[in-house]
Design an enzyme around this catalytic site. Structure first.
Site, PDB file in Angstrom:
ATOM      1  N   ARG A 138      -3.500   1.611  11.451  1.00  0.00           N
ATOM      2  CA  ARG A 138      -4.230   1.153  12.630  1.00  0.00           C
ATOM      3  C   ARG A 138      -4.229   2.280  13.663  1.00  0.00           C
ATOM      4  NH1 ARG A 138      -6.117  -2.062   9.907  1.00  0.00           N
ATOM      5  NH2 ARG A 138      -6.156  -4.347  10.061  1.00  0.00           N
ATOM      6  N   ILE A 188       0.840  -1.208   0.000  1.00  0.00           N
ATOM      7  CA  ILE A 188       0.000   0.000   0.000  1.00  0.00           C
ATOM      8  C   ILE A 188       0.871   1.252   0.000  1.00  0.00           C
ATOM      9  CG2 ILE A 188      -1.739   1.294   1.278  1.00  0.00           C
ATOM     10  CD1 ILE A 188      -2.782  -1.439   2.320  1.00  0.00           C
ATOM     11  N   GLU A 230     -12.652   1.599  18.042  1.00  0.00           N
ATOM     12  CA  GLU A 230     -13.655   1.822  17.006  1.00  0.00           C
ATOM     13  C   GLU A 230     -14.934   1.055  17.341  1.00  0.00           C
ATOM     14  OE1 GLU A 230     -11.843   0.674  13.304  1.00  0.00           O
ATOM     15  OE2 GLU A 230     -10.324   2.246  13.411  1.00  0.00           O
ATOM     16  N   HIS A 258     -13.207   3.951   8.966  1.00  0.00           N
ATOM     17  CA  HIS A 258     -12.412   2.772   8.597  1.00  0.00           C
ATOM     18  C   HIS A 258     -12.888   2.176   7.266  1.00  0.00           C
ATOM     19  CE1 HIS A 258      -9.717  -0.527  10.529  1.00  0.00           C
ATOM     20  NE2 HIS A 258      -9.586  -0.525   9.207  1.00  0.00           N
TER      21      HIS A 258
END
Length: 321
Positions: free
Chosen positions: A239, A159, A268, A287
């Site tokens: 994260r 990523i 979360e 998210h």
């Protein structure tokens, strides 16, 4: 012969399940947006051979002790900090994740968040909705340029590399920090490896793409934010645990950094009274890094193929080692 049982912890499209119906008895939690209760999860896995789970499920020793028939747990994510790998290995359960298929979509989201934060897109949209736009002025909602600036990517995995490729198109200088150098990435993308402190000090945009590990826990802390430029923008799509949120709030309030774009949080889901939500210079997302229809479908498909491979003996495609 009785078909092996597969349990899925959220409601997913039946169309994706159809090719697997003949090989499995599939049981699924009935809600898409509501996590499966712990007691239901434990009951369902007690006689399941495979489980397709989300990050919201804690797959710990109790799970693996309860699921005596369990052979494979497929996590609908790249990260797997919700799974006790040691307990899984002791129980002889294969754990898989979904790397690769979500790389480009997550990088799209990261760069979208970077652009939206820099150019104050959400704030500008709200400005009109609140009927505040009365006239034009030279510096009305003036943000920060992205082109020709310096991006610092912390964590140069798939990523991170995809984000760097997007930064190329904006003519950005690309700095990165990683636990190991990526010489090929440096050649292909034109990225420069620097130590963590140098990246924080030089980057206009600091983007976190690191996994959740003991080493990365709260690595973006008060000291880290103090090293950043006062004009810099912090982006986190990795994260929530890698950020000390109290330190981030303080850095934003004192002007140590100028803004932040966040897709993940320490706990979360966050609620509307979260201290980061009352700041106009912060964009918070629920998210949704890989949340495109195409990518989520590909992730589910990979999870199901991993489960099928383990149970039918051909082996998993993306096992977590």
């Amino acid at each position: 012969m009785e078909k092996p049982k597969l349990y899925i912890t959220r409601k997913v499209p039946e169309k994706i399940l159809e090719p697997f119906q003949q090989d499995f008895t599939i049981s699924m939690w009935k809600y898409e947006e509501e996590p499966v209760p712990r007691e239901v999860l434990l009951k369902e896995i007690s006689d399941s051979q495979g489980v397709l789970c989300m990050l919201s499920e804690t797959m710990d020793r109790e799970v693996f002790n309860t699921g005596s028939s369990l052979q494979v747990v497929a996590n609908l994510a790249v990260g797997y900090d919700n799974i006790d790998l040691h307990a899984a290995r002791e129980a002889g359960v294969v754990v898989t994740n979904t790397p690769g298929v979500l790389t480009e979509s997550t990088a799209d989201l990261a760069f979208s968040l970077l652009l939206a934060t820099a150019r104050r897109i959400v704030e500008a949209n709200q400005y009109i909705k609140e009927d505040k736009w009365k006239q034009w002025s030279p510096y009305l909602l003036a943000g920060m340029d992205v082109h020709n600036k310096t991006i610092g990517i912390v964590g140069m995995g798939r990523i991170g590399e995809a984000i760097a490729r997007r930064a190329q198109g904006f003519g950005m200088e690309i700095l990165y920090h990683n636990r190991s150098r990526k010489v090929e990435s440096e050649k292909q993308i034109g990225a420069t490896y620097v130590d963590y402190a140098t990246l924080l000090n030089k980057a206009d945009f600091v983007v976190s793409v690191v996994p959740a590990t003991p080493q990365t826990n709260q690595m973006f802390n008060k000291e880290a934010f103090q090293k950043m430029k006062r004009s810099s923008i912090f982006i986190n799509i990795s994260r929530g645990s890698v950020v000390n949120e109290n330190a981030l709030v303080e850095a934003l309030e004192t002007g140590e950094i100028s803004a932040a774009g966040l897709d993940v949080f320490a706990e979360e889901p966050i609620r509307s009274d979260h201290p980061l939500l009352n700041k106009t210079n912060v964009i918070c997302l629920p998210h949704i890094g890989s949340a495109s229809t195409e990518t989520r479908s590909s992730m589910l498909q990979l999870c199901l193929e991993n489960i099928s491979g383990v149970i039918h003996g051909t082996g998993p495609i993306t096992e977590v080692k």
